[in-house]
Design an enzyme around this catalytic site. Structure first.
Site, PDB file in Angstrom:
ATOM      1  N   SER A   1      26.411  41.228  48.966  1.00 59.07           N
ATOM      2  CA  SER A   1      27.449  41.626  48.015  1.00 59.07           C
ATOM      3  C   SER A   1      26.834  42.447  46.901  1.00 59.07           C
ATOM      4  CB  SER A   1      28.110  40.387  47.404  1.00 59.07           C
ATOM      5  OG  SER A   1      27.230  39.762  46.476  1.00 59.07           O
ATOM      6  N   ASP A   2      27.630  43.336  46.310  1.00 65.54           N
ATOM      7  CA  ASP A   2      27.227  43.894  45.027  1.00 65.54           C
ATOM      8  C   ASP A   2      27.299  42.745  44.016  1.00 65.54           C
ATOM      9  OD1 ASP A   2      26.431  45.722  43.120  1.00 65.54           O
ATOM     10  OD2 ASP A   2      27.844  47.264  43.758  1.00 65.54           O
ATOM     11  N   CYS A   3      26.693  42.917  42.867  1.00 64.52           N
ATOM     12  CA  CYS A   3      26.442  41.783  41.968  1.00 64.52           C
ATOM     13  C   CYS A   3      27.538  41.642  40.903  1.00 64.52           C
ATOM     14  CB  CYS A   3      25.102  41.970  41.276  1.00 64.52           C
ATOM     15  SG  CYS A   3      23.726  42.307  42.392  1.00 64.52           S
TER      16      CYS A   3
ATOM     17  N   SER B   1      30.115  40.615  43.292  1.00 60.16           N
ATOM     18  CA  SER B   1      31.433  40.992  43.783  1.00 60.16           C
ATOM     19  C   SER B   1      32.117  39.866  44.548  1.00 60.16           C
ATOM     20  CB  SER B   1      31.333  42.240  44.663  1.00 60.16           C
ATOM     21  OG  SER B   1      30.402  42.074  45.699  1.00 60.16           O
TER      22      SER B   1
END
Length: 899
Positions: free
Chosen positions: A290-292, A294
């Protein structure tokens, strides 16, 4: 559902799966055109024709998977859950060491303190149109990654490259990270980045690259909660293409799910995106991160999940394996207890993670892994420094050169004025490390003209030790800075030569009252060299220069900076330098005098004294070299820009300088495109130098004075104004976006780039008149250097598909070849154009598959999208109903060649 509603937000597994099924059905109904004919959860789409493996063999992959599965099967549920975060803890009872899946960024070099090599920004690398160079660059980056890991075991899993959210709109804050607006060019660059990072060893990965941010993450101010509403044709024909190439052609082993939603479904909660598409249809073999953070955003601010436990379960079931953040680790146990998912779902995610760790060789004896023998001296090696310079050269794009104003003749110059806010700093852009080599445009020009004045530049990242809680953090100017500075904290730096230096300069920023910096020599309580005042600047990244005189200091000394002030965090320090007496040393006979004047800042209002000082310098110069552009003060991660014009009073300064000296050349040292309409109309010459890494100043000087002939081409359209663009949040590519659909008059077209020599295209030949299934035609032509200088030209092959019942692109790039030609030299360029080339196909919204209209396709060859020299035709036969998904071959596999 928004927090605060009174109904119970707990949910059992049956209700949860019913809810997910309903959501999936809703997605199918509302955005059915995005959903392809679904395959089973473990079945690959046979219509996606696999290339020969570039790196990891199928056998090595299967062996690693078995070893990973056996290892994960021995873990308890809680041990598995702990492994789903980027900082995975050790499992001592199983003798499994901890691992950091966030080893950093490697977007255009390692993001860490030196020794590292900083290469040009990806947007600049897109301007090289040189796949072989891209491969060499990222082979060097991965060598430095291994060198650092062999030295201090900091990990081999990087969150970039490549960024493949394309340059569809110049307002996006992260345009500098993308290799351009075109899916063929971006796919080519992206695949080469991955091949360089991951290596070609069939047994072991050199490092892991990461294709990000999947998908349609093209706005930044609102990225955490926005939904990109995308039509199916734009999704399949434009936004997915480069990502697909990184799997099918690059075999990338990490994907990053984006913050945003697509058509209402958060990316990290979308099984369609994270499993059905990338794994089942395209054959992705790695893990999704995941993006951080997300995964938390699925709950808030998207409110797609009722609570964090449901968000965590959604992410795992969608196919997101790793959390940059803490939502999975903190909530999966409760999600399992509530039967929102099963342990087997977590086991699958963790097995994917450990599979990659095995492929990196982390569980094998070091002597078995060839990359463990890369020495630390590979970081910032002489070879990498030379490659950084070559890369900087090839990024340069000559936008205008009226009456051969460039190159400048050094022998004709006595006084040269270098003016502008991006001239004196070597801007590296976002996600940049701290290389020991930094050559600004001004310094490159001064050194080229014989002025060997040295600036002793020390980045904050070069500190040796510190006290009082001081930490390194990312600077908005592409460097790193010392932050969290408090009263009586300090930092120690290596020896620096004070001889001949009369001024100590530090670059500081503060959102508080600021404080003082004592410069001590050799030890913390050593002799006081000077004291600087660091005032309130209006923000932690609002940088200014502060100076203090040096008197009676000579020789080499360690530098200790002691920070004092009131309580709390005082200020940040990005760098410092020791300056010689001003003006610079008297030039030798026949050597031009080089004067630098900043004139203005990138964003601030006019400072009359600074402005007039620069104009006066231009008035007395034989040539004025303006160096302007936008930086991360204007657009960056988390901040989109509102204008595409030059910011602050830069344009006013250019006009004022030109008024007193018509011999003015503009160098755009910038991180993004800018609308320079007046400048294009009036100035004699303009050179584009999107931040080109640590050696940018040397490359710019070589180009200005003719030692290097610029040969780069623009990887995106430069617009005249925002009036030429659709609304920022409109994702329909057919509404005038990119050269493929833009019908207006651009400032500079996609593919544009001039040279100090001239080229001629001739002799176009197409090997067949018709093209049918399983067939390919060969397109050949001759390119000749008809000028008097050696130069580089890029042959660009476009096609226009037969027109049918749906709107098609005006033209699409399908292949390209950069070549060097001596005066009078000719080369024959060869392109292979298959029937399956995606540019011939479109997404049929009714049948939910790619389709092709038979008829006459145009073949176009030139040196930009707007400068087509040769045309031809080929007749496309009708496609059989059973034909599968087309594959974009040209450019990605680089089948074009030069004879």
């Amino acid at each position: 559902m928004k927090p605060g509603n009174e109904r119970n937000t707990e949910m059992n597994r049956r209700d949860f799966l019913t809810f997910v099924g309903a959501i999936a059905g809703s997605l199918t109904m509302e955005s059915s055109s995005l959903v392809s004919s679904a395959k089973g959860p473990t079945e690959y789409d046979p219509s996606v024709k696999r290339r020969a493996r570039v790196g990891i063999s199928d056998k090595a992959y299967e062996q690693a998977w078995k070893r990973a599965k056996a290892m994960v099967d021995r873990m308890t549920l809680d041990e598995k859950i702990a492994q789903t975060g980027s900082g995975a803890p050790p499992i001592e009872r199983l003798n499994i060491p901890g691992y950091n899946y966030d080893s950093g960024e490697a977007l255009h070099g390692l993001v860490r303190g030196g020794p590292v090599t900083s290469f040009p920004l990806p947007l600049a690398l897109g301007a090289t149109w040189n796949p072989e160079l891209i491969l060499r660059i990222y082979t060097a980056v991965s060598e430095e990654a291994r060198a650092w890991d062999n030295h201090q075991h900091n990990g081999l899993s990087y969150y970039s490259p490549p960024t493949l959210n394309l340059h569809r709109d110049p307002r996006w804050g992260r345009c500098e990270e993308a290799p351009g607006e075109d899916p063929c060019l971006a796919a080519t660059v992206g695949v080469q980045m991955i091949r360089g990072m991951q290596g070609d060893n069939p047994q072991y990965l050199k490092a892991t690259a990461c294709s990000k941010h999947f998908i349609c993450n093209n706005t930044d101010d609102d990225r955490f909660g926005v939904s990109a509403d995308v039509d199916s044709r734009s999704f399949w024909e434009y936004y997915t293409r480069a990502y697909r190439a990184t799997i099918v052609d690059g075999d990338v082993f990490s994907f990053m799910g984006a913050f945003n939603a697509v058509n209402g479904v958060p990316c990290c909660a979308s099984r369609f995106l994270m499993t059905d598409l990338i794994r089942n249809r395209w054959g992705f073999r790695g893990y999704v991160v995941s993006d951080c953070d997300s995964i938390y955003n699925i709950f808030d601010p998207h409110h797609y999940a009722a609570n964090e436990k449901i968000a965590a379960a959604m992410a795992i079931l969608a196919g997101c394996d790793l959390n940059c953040g803490g939502t999975l680790q903190q909530n999966l146990r409760a999600a399992v207890d509530q039967e929102l998912l099963g342990e087997e779902d977590i086991t699958l995610a963790v097995t994917r993670l450990f599979n990659v760790r095995h492929l990196l060789g982390l569980f094998d004896p070091p002597e078995k892994v060839p990359y463990t023998r890369i020495p630390f001296t590979a970081a910032d090696s002489p070879e990498h420094r030379e490659l950084a310079l070559e890369a900087a050269r090839q990024t340069l794009v000559l936008l205008k050169n009226e009456n051969d104003f460039l190159p400048l003749n050094k022998a004709d110059l006595k006084n040269v004025a270098v003016i502008g806010p991006t001239a004196a700093l070597c801007h590296l852009g976002g996600y940049s490390g701290s290389p020991f080599v930094r050559i600004s445009p001004y310094m490159g020009i001064a050194h080229y003209l014989g002025d060997n004045t040295q600036v002793n530049y020390i980045s904050s990242s070069q500190y040796l030790s510190s006290g009082g809680g001081v930490q390194l953090e990312a600077s908005s100017e592409g460097d790193t800075d010392l932050g969290y500075i408090s009263n009586n904290s300090w930092a120690e730096f290596p020896k620096i030569d004070f001889s001949g230096k009369t001024e100590f300069l530090a670059r500081v920023a503060s959102a508080n009252e600021g404080g003082e910096i004592e410069v001590r020599l050799d030890k913390l309580d050593g002799p006081l060299a000077c004291t600087l005042n660091a005032p309130h600047t209006g923000g932690w990244q609002n940088w200014i220069n502060v100076t203090a005189p040096l008197q009676g200091v000579s020789g080499e000394h360690k530098v200790f900076l002691r920070f004092t002030g009131k309580e709390g965090t005082l200020f940040n320090v990005e760098r410092f330098q020791l300056n010689p007496a001003a003006p610079p040393s008297t030039p030798k006979p026949g050597q031009p005098q080089v004067v630098f004047k900043q004139g203005c800042t990138v964003t601030s209002e006019k400072d009359d004294a600074m402005f007039n000082d620069a104009v006066d310098a231009a008035k007395n110069a034989d040539v004025a070299i303006m160096v302007c552009g936008v930086t991360q003060e204007v657009d960056e991660e988390g901040h989109d820009r509102q204008t595409i014009d030059l910011t602050g009073v830069q344009s006013d300064l250019i006009k004022a300088v030109y008024a007193v000296n018509p011999k003015t050349v503009l160098v755009l040292a910038t991180n993004n495109t800018v609308a320079i309409n007046w400048e294009q109309e009036n100035l004699p010459a303009i050179l584009c130098a999107v931040f080109a890494g640590q050696a940018q100043g040397t490359a710019i000087a070589e180009a200005l004075f003719g030692d290097y002939n610029p040969g780069g081409k623009l990887p995106c359209t430069w617009y005249r104004s925002l009036d030429q663009l659709p609304p920022f949040h409109d994702y329909d590519i057919r509404k005038g976006r990119t050269y493929m659909y833009f019908t207006g008059d651009p400032l500079y077209p996609f593919g544009h780039g001039l040279s100090y020599t001239t080229f001629e295209f001739s002799g176009l030949k197409i090997s067949a008149d018709t093209l049918g299934p399983e067939q390919a035609v060969t397109v050949t032509a001759t390119v000749k250097n008809t000028g008097k200088r050696t130069g580089s030209e890029v042959a660009q092959l476009y096609v226009t598909a037969p027109q049918g019942k749906v709107q098609k692109p005006i033209k699409q790039l399908v292949g390209f070849q950069r070549m060097d030609l001596k005066p009078g030299q000719s080369k024959r360029v060869v392109f292979t154009l298959p029937y399956s080339e995606q540019a011939f196909w479109y997404w049929d919204e009714n049948r939910r598959k790619f389709a092709l209209d038979p008829g006459t396709a145009k073949i176009l060859l030139g040196n930009s999208s707007a400068n087509i020299s040769l045309t031809g035709e080929v007749t496309l036969q009708a496609a059989p109903e059973e034909m599968g998904e087309p594959q974009t071959l040209n450019g990605i596999n680089i089948p074009s060649k030069v004879i």
